[in-house]
Design a protein around this motif. Structure first.
Motif, PDB file in Angstrom:
ATOM      1  N   THR A 298     -16.022 -15.426  29.869  1.00 12.43           N
ATOM      2  CA  THR A 298     -16.124 -15.374  31.328  1.00 12.43           C
ATOM      3  C   THR A 298     -15.838 -13.972  31.848  1.00 12.43           C
ATOM      4  OG1 THR A 298     -15.438 -17.687  31.468  1.00 12.43           O
ATOM      5  CG2 THR A 298     -15.293 -16.372  33.486  1.00 12.43           C
ATOM      6  N   LEU A 299     -14.770 -13.337  31.330  1.00 14.02           N
ATOM      7  CA  LEU A 299     -14.459 -11.978  31.749  1.00 14.02           C
ATOM      8  C   LEU A 299     -15.534 -11.003  31.295  1.00 14.02           C
ATOM      9  CD1 LEU A 299     -10.587 -11.744  31.229  1.00 14.02           C
ATOM     10  CD2 LEU A 299     -11.851 -11.829  33.392  1.00 14.02           C
TER      11      LEU A 299
ATOM     12  N   LEU B 196     -18.276 -11.485  33.786  1.00 11.74           N
ATOM     13  CA  LEU B 196     -17.876 -10.995  35.100  1.00 11.74           C
ATOM     14  C   LEU B 196     -17.951  -9.472  35.175  1.00 11.74           C
ATOM     15  CD1 LEU B 196     -16.604 -11.647  37.909  1.00 11.74           C
ATOM     16  CD2 LEU B 196     -14.373 -11.356  36.816  1.00 11.74           C
ATOM     17  N   CYS B 197     -17.521  -8.814  34.096  1.00  5.66           N
ATOM     18  CA  CYS B 197     -17.480  -7.341  34.074  1.00  5.66           C
ATOM     19  C   CYS B 197     -18.731  -6.724  33.463  1.00  5.66           C
ATOM     20  CB  CYS B 197     -16.250  -6.864  33.301  1.00  5.66           C
ATOM     21  SG  CYS B 197     -14.677  -7.384  34.012  1.00  5.66           S
TER      22      CYS B 197
ATOM     23  N   GLU C 110      -5.577  -8.675  41.687  1.00  7.64           N
ATOM     24  CA  GLU C 110      -6.801  -9.413  41.358  1.00  7.64           C
ATOM     25  C   GLU C 110      -6.998  -9.483  39.840  1.00  7.64           C
ATOM     26  OE1 GLU C 110     -11.675  -9.172  42.014  1.00  7.64           O
ATOM     27  OE2 GLU C 110     -10.358  -7.690  42.968  1.00  7.64           O
ATOM     28  N   ALA C 111      -6.787  -8.357  39.165  1.00 11.26           N
ATOM     29  CA  ALA C 111      -6.949  -8.322  37.711  1.00 11.26           C
ATOM     30  C   ALA C 111      -5.910  -9.202  37.016  1.00 11.26           C
ATOM     31  CB  ALA C 111      -6.848  -6.884  37.212  1.00 11.26           C
TER      32      ALA C 111
ATOM     33  N   THR D 178      -4.535 -11.876  38.190  1.00 12.60           N
ATOM     34  CA  THR D 178      -4.955 -13.260  38.401  1.00 12.60           C
ATOM     35  C   THR D 178      -6.104 -13.637  37.474  1.00 12.60           C
ATOM     36  OG1 THR D 178      -4.271 -13.187  40.717  1.00 12.60           O
ATOM     37  CG2 THR D 178      -5.853 -14.888  40.105  1.00 12.60           C
ATOM     38  N   LEU D 179      -7.070 -12.748  37.320  1.00  8.23           N
ATOM     39  CA  LEU D 179      -8.205 -13.023  36.440  1.00  8.23           C
ATOM     40  C   LEU D 179      -7.759 -13.206  34.996  1.00  8.23           C
ATOM     41  CD1 LEU D 179     -10.864 -10.524  37.849  1.00  8.23           C
ATOM     42  CD2 LEU D 179     -10.959 -13.029  37.945  1.00  8.23           C
TER      43      LEU D 179
ATOM     44  N   ARG E  82      -6.083 -16.546  34.680  1.00  9.03           N
ATOM     45  CA  ARG E  82      -7.029 -17.643  34.852  1.00  9.03           C
ATOM     46  C   ARG E  82      -7.957 -17.798  33.657  1.00  9.03           C
ATOM     47  NH1 ARG E  82      -9.941 -16.722  40.130  1.00  9.03           N
ATOM     48  NH2 ARG E  82      -7.966 -17.534  40.946  1.00  9.03           N
ATOM     49  N   HIS E  83      -8.433 -16.686  33.113  1.00  7.95           N
ATOM     50  CA  HIS E  83      -9.474 -16.773  32.083  1.00  7.95           C
ATOM     51  C   HIS E  83      -8.972 -16.538  30.659  1.00  7.95           C
ATOM     52  CE1 HIS E  83     -12.401 -17.255  35.210  1.00  7.95           C
ATOM     53  NE2 HIS E  83     -12.090 -16.091  35.766  1.00  7.95           N
TER      54      HIS E  83
END
Length: 306
Positions: free
Chosen positions: A30-31, A34-35, A261-262, A264-265, A268-269
């Motif tokens: 997912t990351l 996303l990136c 934000e990072a 949290t990501l 979460r992931h």
């Protein structure tokens, strides 16, 4: 001037091997999506004491000859590393911490058997308190980054990474005083010479970025107000800065909002608890869209409570 070498780091790795974890490398599809990158996360938050800092502290402590005890000044992660090193050697340990430092980290330091000295301690008087305690106890002081053995120990995480993945385009490393990035850069430039070494700082604590660009150590006028509490030194180390000048390709900065934000990501992931400082490398990806595709991110610590 003394400096670091790959051989020094290899010796350190053998020295500390019985006392530290070989940490895993994590990934998240997912990351990656996303990136739009291929990312590897070197999970030093899963290290003993919850941080890479034990590597440097242990390497330095194991080379001392009959120390009476260990003494350090630290906001928390290096303190825990020194406390564990002292316990390993069977000697006492005193840690000078700012009065407003994380209570979680203070309790963790005490759990390793160290004495925390924090009453009335501030950024302005902490060094004076350290000198008083050295005179009173005769304990050996281990600086968090102004120590070649500490810097060398921090590089051992990059040696492990070399054995775990193929060469990335760049490595991303949080920068405080420069001990971790100096050790890592020493290994990366010796074993993966084409790989970029990129440091990451909060915008509010960009002493290393200013210093590299000016060509001399820059000192911030006041302690930076950043949630990344492990990267608050006012200036790069006198020992670390020359290594950074030689081997670090650039220093990037990120906002406080992006750090959160990072973090949290990652929780979460990756499903991992990390402290804000450990999120700096991922935060750089969120703000700097021109970074290369294959990246290794050093996750420096997990000592955090919401």
């Amino acid at each position: 001037m003394q400096t670091l070498t790959l051989f020094d780091v290899q010796e350190a790795a053998l020295r500390i091997k019985p006392h530290v974890h070989r940490t895993p490398v994590l990934s998240s599809q997912t990351l990656n999506a996303l990136c739009d990158r291929e990312l590897w996360f070197k999970a030093e938050h899963l290290q003993k004491t919850g941080s890479f800092k034990v590597r440097g502290a242990m390497n330095a402590a194991l080379q001392l000859e009959n120390p009476k005890g260990l003494l350090t000044r630290s906001s928390g992660n290096h303190a825990q590393g020194v406390a564990l090193a002292a316990r390993t050697l069977g000697i006492p340990c005193i840690v000078v911490m700012h009065e407003d430092a994380s209570e979680l980290k203070k309790e963790a330091v005490r759990s390793y058997g160290a004495t925390v000295v924090d009453a009335g301690v501030t950024h302005l008087n902490a060094d004076q308190k350290v000198q008083e305690l050295i005179a009173q106890t005769g304990f050996t002081f281990l600086h968090a980054y102004e120590n070649l053995q500490v810097m060398t120990g921090q590089g051992t995480q990059a040696l492990e990474l070399f054995e775990q993945i193929s060469a990335p385009d760049a490595v991303l490393v949080a920068v405080g005083g420069g001990g971790m990035i100096s050790g890592i850069a020493t290994v990366v430039k010796a074993l993966w010479p084409q790989t970029l070494v990129l440091g990451v700082e909060p915008e509010r604590a960009n002493d290393a970025q200013q210093s590299l660009r000016k060509g001399e150590r820059v000192t911030l006028p006041a302690a930076p107000d950043t949630i990344a509490d492990a990267v608050r030194p006012l200036t790069p180390g006198a020992l670390t800065f020359p290594v950074m000048q030689r081997l670090v390709d650039d220093i990037l900065t990120v906002s406080e909002e992006t750090i959160l934000e990072a973090q949290t990501l990652m929780m979460r992931h990756l499903k991992q608890v990390v402290e804000p400082t450990a999120a700096l490398p991922l935060a750089a990806l969120l703000e700097h869209k021109d970074l290369p595709k294959r990246l290794a991110l050093f996750v420096c610590g997990g000592n955090w409570l919401p």
